[in-house]
Scaffold this motif. Structure first.
Motif, mmCIF file in Angstrom:
data_model
loop_
_atom_site.group_PDB
_atom_site.id
_atom_site.type_symbol
_atom_site.label_atom_id
_atom_site.label_comp_id
_atom_site.label_asym_id
_atom_site.label_seq_id
_atom_site.Cartn_x
_atom_site.Cartn_y
_atom_site.Cartn_z
ATOM 1 N N ASN A 35 43.810 27.499 38.363
ATOM 2 C CA ASN A 35 42.602 26.778 37.957
ATOM 3 C C ASN A 35 41.362 27.644 38.158
ATOM 4 O OD1 ASN A 35 40.449 25.024 37.652
ATOM 5 N ND2 ASN A 35 41.296 23.446 38.978
ATOM 6 N N ASP A 36 40.532 27.754 37.126
ATOM 7 C CA ASP A 36 39.305 28.558 37.217
ATOM 8 C C ASP A 36 38.395 28.106 38.349
ATOM 9 O OD1 ASP A 36 39.932 30.242 35.116
ATOM 10 O OD2 ASP A 36 38.859 29.040 33.623
ATOM 11 N N ASN A 37 38.452 26.838 38.686
ATOM 12 C CA ASN A 37 37.585 26.289 39.729
ATOM 13 C C ASN A 37 38.265 26.204 41.095
ATOM 14 O OD1 ASN A 37 35.305 25.887 38.054
ATOM 15 N ND2 ASN A 37 36.346 24.141 37.145
ATOM 16 N N TRP A 38 39.353 26.961 41.277
ATOM 17 C CA TRP A 38 40.050 27.061 42.563
ATOM 18 C C TRP A 38 40.815 25.785 42.886
ATOM 19 C CZ3 TRP A 38 39.341 32.089 43.637
ATOM 20 C CH2 TRP A 38 38.197 32.714 43.133
ATOM 21 N N HIS A 39 41.529 25.802 43.976
ATOM 22 C CA HIS A 39 42.208 24.628 44.520
ATOM 23 C C HIS A 39 42.380 24.872 46.013
ATOM 24 C CE1 HIS A 39 45.666 27.321 44.108
ATOM 25 N NE2 HIS A 39 46.297 26.541 44.970
ATOM 26 N N GLY A 40 42.685 23.832 46.759
ATOM 27 C CA GLY A 40 42.737 23.991 48.203
ATOM 28 C C GLY A 40 44.018 23.483 48.831
ATOM 29 N N HIS A 41 44.206 23.889 50.084
ATOM 30 C CA HIS A 41 45.369 23.478 50.882
ATOM 31 C C HIS A 41 44.921 23.145 52.295
ATOM 32 C CE1 HIS A 41 48.318 24.751 47.883
ATOM 33 N NE2 HIS A 41 47.633 25.879 47.743
ATOM 34 N N ASN A 42 45.702 22.297 52.929
ATOM 35 C CA ASN A 42 45.570 22.019 54.353
ATOM 36 C C ASN A 42 46.718 22.766 55.027
ATOM 37 O OD1 ASN A 42 43.439 20.109 53.931
ATOM 38 N ND2 ASN A 42 44.993 18.680 53.215
ATOM 39 N N TYR A 43 46.427 23.958 55.515
ATOM 40 C CA TYR A 43 47.456 24.839 56.057
ATOM 41 C C TYR A 43 47.781 24.497 57.515
ATOM 42 C CZ TYR A 43 46.565 28.109 52.162
ATOM 43 O OH TYR A 43 46.436 28.709 50.934
ATOM 44 N N ASP A 44 49.052 24.571 57.855
ATOM 45 C CA ASP A 44 49.488 24.539 59.249
ATOM 46 C C ASP A 44 50.054 25.914 59.560
ATOM 47 O OD1 ASP A 44 48.880 21.890 60.072
ATOM 48 O OD2 ASP A 44 50.568 21.174 58.877
ATOM 49 N N LEU A 45 49.540 26.501 60.623
ATOM 50 C CA LEU A 45 49.915 27.855 61.016
ATOM 51 C C LEU A 45 50.665 27.809 62.342
ATOM 52 C CD1 LEU A 45 49.709 30.973 60.814
ATOM 53 C CD2 LEU A 45 47.461 30.765 61.930
ATOM 54 N N HIS A 46 51.892 28.323 62.341
ATOM 55 C CA HIS A 46 52.708 28.433 63.549
ATOM 56 C C HIS A 46 52.791 29.912 63.910
ATOM 57 C CE1 HIS A 46 54.793 24.350 63.083
ATOM 58 N NE2 HIS A 46 54.024 24.480 62.012
ATOM 59 N N VAL A 47 52.318 30.256 65.080
ATOM 60 C CA VAL A 47 52.378 31.641 65.559
ATOM 61 C C VAL A 47 53.344 31.680 66.733
ATOM 62 C CG1 VAL A 47 51.087 33.552 66.569
ATOM 63 C CG2 VAL A 47 50.010 32.106 64.819
ATOM 64 N N THR A 48 54.415 32.452 66.589
ATOM 65 C CA THR A 48 55.426 32.555 67.646
ATOM 66 C C THR A 48 55.422 33.957 68.221
ATOM 67 O OG1 THR A 48 56.796 30.904 66.532
ATOM 68 C CG2 THR A 48 57.873 32.272 68.207
ATOM 69 N N VAL A 49 55.312 34.016 69.549
ATOM 70 C CA VAL A 49 55.406 35.280 70.275
ATOM 71 C C VAL A 49 56.649 35.229 71.145
ATOM 72 C CG1 VAL A 49 52.915 35.706 70.250
ATOM 73 C CG2 VAL A 49 53.936 34.477 72.177
ATOM 74 N N LYS A 50 57.114 36.408 71.570
ATOM 75 C CA LYS A 50 58.307 36.447 72.419
ATOM 76 C C LYS A 50 58.124 37.459 73.530
ATOM 77 C CE LYS A 50 60.751 39.748 69.432
ATOM 78 N NZ LYS A 50 61.930 39.972 68.604
ATOM 79 N N GLY A 51 58.865 37.241 74.592
ATOM 80 C CA GLY A 51 58.821 38.149 75.725
ATOM 81 C C GLY A 51 59.548 37.528 76.905
ATOM 82 N N ASN A 52 59.377 38.150 78.030
ATOM 83 C CA ASN A 52 59.973 37.651 79.260
ATOM 84 C C ASN A 52 58.892 37.011 80.117
ATOM 85 O OD1 ASN A 52 62.701 38.606 78.813
ATOM 86 N ND2 ASN A 52 61.852 40.655 79.058
ATOM 87 N N PRO A 53 59.216 35.907 80.785
ATOM 88 C CA PRO A 53 58.208 35.246 81.614
ATOM 89 C C PRO A 53 57.689 36.163 82.723
ATOM 90 C CG PRO A 53 60.109 33.817 81.281
ATOM 91 C CD PRO A 53 60.472 35.178 80.762
ATOM 92 N N ASP A 54 56.395 36.102 82.935
ATOM 93 C CA ASP A 54 55.761 36.830 84.033
ATOM 94 C C ASP A 54 56.210 36.177 85.346
ATOM 95 O OD1 ASP A 54 53.574 37.057 86.137
ATOM 96 O OD2 ASP A 54 52.815 38.463 84.628
ATOM 97 N N PRO A 55 56.673 36.965 86.332
ATOM 98 C CA PRO A 55 57.159 36.370 87.579
ATOM 99 C C PRO A 55 56.069 35.640 88.371
ATOM 100 C CG PRO A 55 57.264 38.786 87.664
ATOM 101 C CD PRO A 55 56.837 38.404 86.294
ATOM 102 N N GLU A 56 54.807 35.984 88.153
ATOM 103 C CA GLU A 56 53.725 35.344 88.905
ATOM 104 C C GLU A 56 53.201 34.065 88.248
ATOM 105 O OE1 GLU A 56 50.669 38.085 90.084
ATOM 106 O OE2 GLU A 56 52.143 39.601 90.642
#
Length: 137
Positions: A35-56
């Motif tokens: 569409n020449d006049n654009w269109h929109g979305h309601n985005y949901d963003l999931h950000v996943t990180v990984k690692g080992n738990p900090d002992p402290e």
């Protein structure tokens, strides 16, 4: 290995079009999204990180800190903006959900400390469509 996911939300407009194609071809491939006049979305963003738990702390990464990073680097730049025109890290890129997810990854990856790795960007564009990006090209 533990995985931590933070979910955020933003609203944005864009237009899918290939400037090398005719208007008719863009409409045929992208439909209403061209569409020449654009269109929109309601985005949901999931950000996943990984690692080992900090002992402290027991944390892989502080979820509040992750939320601040996402808000500062992504949400503040994309929320209620036009992805084609207003977002610096989308300049010159095709604004498909796939490319938006890759661009978000690139922004967040460089901001995370070495103790944690970005695992996945999941971007819901609609209730029925989402993309997942796990890095690499």
């Amino acid at each position: 290995m533990i995985y931590l996911t933070r979910v955020e939300h933003f609203n944005a407009a864009h237009k899918l079009f290939n400037p090398h194609w005719s208007k008719e071809q863009n409409l045929e491939v992208f439909g209403k999204c061209a569409n020449d006049n654009w269109h929109g979305h309601n985005y949901d963003l999931h950000v996943t990180v990984k690692g080992n738990p900090d002992p402290e702390t027991g944390f892989v990464f502080n979820a509040k800190t992750l939320g601040v990073l996402i808000k500062d680097l992504i949400i503040e730049k994309m929320d209620h903006k036009n992805l084609n025109l207003d977002v610096d890290f989308m300049a010159g890129k095709f604004t498909s959900a796939e490319n938006v997810a890759i661009a978000i990854w690139e922004q967040l990856e460089k901001a995370l400390p070495e103790t944690v790795q970005l695992h996945c960007i999941k971007l819901h564009e609609t209730a029925k469509i989402y993309v997942e990006y796990f890095g690499g090209k």
